[in-house]
Design an enzyme around this catalytic site. Structure first.
Site, mmCIF file in Angstrom:
data_model
loop_
_atom_site.group_PDB
_atom_site.id
_atom_site.type_symbol
_atom_site.label_atom_id
_atom_site.label_comp_id
_atom_site.label_asym_id
_atom_site.label_seq_id
_atom_site.Cartn_x
_atom_site.Cartn_y
_atom_site.Cartn_z
ATOM 1 C CG PHE A 140 -2.044 -0.919 1.237
ATOM 2 C CD1 PHE A 140 -2.825 -1.089 0.101
ATOM 3 C CD2 PHE A 140 -2.358 -1.641 2.367
ATOM 4 C CE1 PHE A 140 -3.898 -1.972 0.102
ATOM 5 C CE2 PHE A 140 -3.420 -2.519 2.385
ATOM 6 C CZ PHE A 140 -4.196 -2.690 1.241
ATOM 7 C CD GLU A 141 0.411 6.740 -2.868
ATOM 8 O OE1 GLU A 141 0.770 7.925 -2.910
ATOM 9 O OE2 GLU A 141 -0.509 6.282 -3.570
ATOM 10 N N GLY A 142 0.335 3.870 1.514
ATOM 11 C CA GLY A 142 0.401 4.413 2.860
ATOM 12 C C GLY A 142 1.529 3.866 3.703
#
Length: 256
Positions: free
Chosen positions: A53-55
Site C-alpha cells: 500500500f502507498e500508505g
C-alpha cells in the site's frame, strides 16, 4: 453469464485483473478494484503474492467484509509484514522490488499515457481531477495494470495532460526519455483485455470478453486500435471467483 448468475462490470474488472497477477509478485494496489483483484489472486491461484500500500504497509491480511476505505486506514496494517514510511515505500519502487502497479485515470491514450489531473484546457479546465499522488512514481518504475470501463471519452487519441507516463509517444520514446524500466502491461476493461505492440507500443486488443465483438471495442475507443492476429476469448468469472469477491465486499461497495 456464469453458473452463479450474472456479474457486474466491476466484478468482471476485478476477476480479469486478478488473473494476470502471478504467484510471488509484489503488487502496488490501491483500495477498490485493485485491492479486490490482488486479494482474489491470493485466494485462488497466487498465495505468495504480496500486497503493498502507498500508505506504507507491506504484506497485509485483508479481512473479508472489512475492506479498508483508504490505504491510510488502520485496517490496512492487520498482520502486515512491515509498516514503512511513505518515502520508504517509494524507495522500494526505485530499487526494483515492486513487480506490478495498479493504475487508473480519467483518460488513457493509444500509448498508455494516463490523465488524472484535469479535463480540458490547462488554463481553464472543465473538470479538475485528484492529480498524481504516487501515480507517476508507479507508472515510471513498474509494469502497470490499468482497470477501467471502456468508453470513448476515456480512451482518447491524446490525453489532455500526461499525469502518468505510458509509452510516451510510442516506439522507444519512453526509454529514450530516461524511463528505462516498467511501462504499461495490460489494460483490463469491461469489453476486453488489451496489451501493447512490442514495436510501436500502440494499444492492442489481445482477448475479448464473452459476447463482445471487435467492432464494439473499436466503437468504444477514440483512436484506432490494433488487434492480435489471433484474438483470444476470456473465460467468464467462475462461481468460486465471484463467491470470494462477494465475501470480501458483501455490501457491494466496489463491485456493485
Amino acid at each position: 453469464m456464469t453458473e452463479n448468475g450474472s456479474h457486474s462490470a466491476s466484478e468482471l474488472l476485478a476477476v480479469m485483473s486478478s488473473r494476470v497477477l502471478e504467484d510471488g509478485q509484489t503488487v502496488f494496489a490501491g483500495v477498490g478494484i485493485p485491492l479486490l483483484a490482488a486479494t482474489l489472486a491470493q485466494r485462488i491461484h497466487a498465495p505468495g503474492l504480496t500486497i503493498l500500500f502507498e500508505g506504507g504497509v507491506l504484506g497485509p491480511f485483508i479481512v473479508p467484509g472489512e475492506l479498508p476505505p483508504s490505504t491510510n486506514e488502520q485496517r490496512c496494517t492487520r498482520q502486515a509484514n512491515m509498516v514503512l514510511s511513505n518515502t520508504d515505500v517509494l524507495l522500494l519502487l526505485q530499487r526494483g522490488y515492486v513487480d506490478i502497479g495498479f493504475m487508473g485515470g480519467a483518460q488513457i491514450d493509444r500509448y498508455g499515457n494516463l490523465n488524472s489531473s484535469f479535463i480540458g484546457d490547462a488554463e481553464d479546465p472543465k473538470i479538475r481531477l485528484p492529480g498524481t499522488g504516487g501515480g507517476n512514481d508507479i507508472a515510471s518504475l513498474t509494469r502497470m495494470i490499468v482497470s477501467m470501463i471502456h468508453e470513448k471519452r476515456r480512451f482518447v487519441e491524446d490525453v489532455d495532460f500526461v499525469t502518468s507516463t505510458g509509452y510516451w509517444h510510442g516506439g522507444s520514446s519512453r526509454s529514450d526519455s530516461g524511463l528505462t524500466t516498467g511501462g504499461p502491461y495490460k489494460v483490463i476493461t469491461d469489453l476486453a483485455v488489451l496489451g501493447f505492440d512490442e514495436e510501436t507500443r500502440r494499444m492492442k486488443v489481445e482477448a475479448l470478453h464473452d459476447g463482445v465483438e471487435p467492432e464494439q471495442v473499436q466503437d468504444a475507443t477514440g483512436f484506432e486500435l490494433m488487434f492480435d492476429d489471433e484474438i483470444g476469448r476470456t473465460d467468464a468469472p467462475t462461481v468460486e471467483e465471484l463467491a470470494v469477491l462477494r465475501e470480501m465486499d458483501p455490501d457491494r461497495v466496489y463491485i456493485a
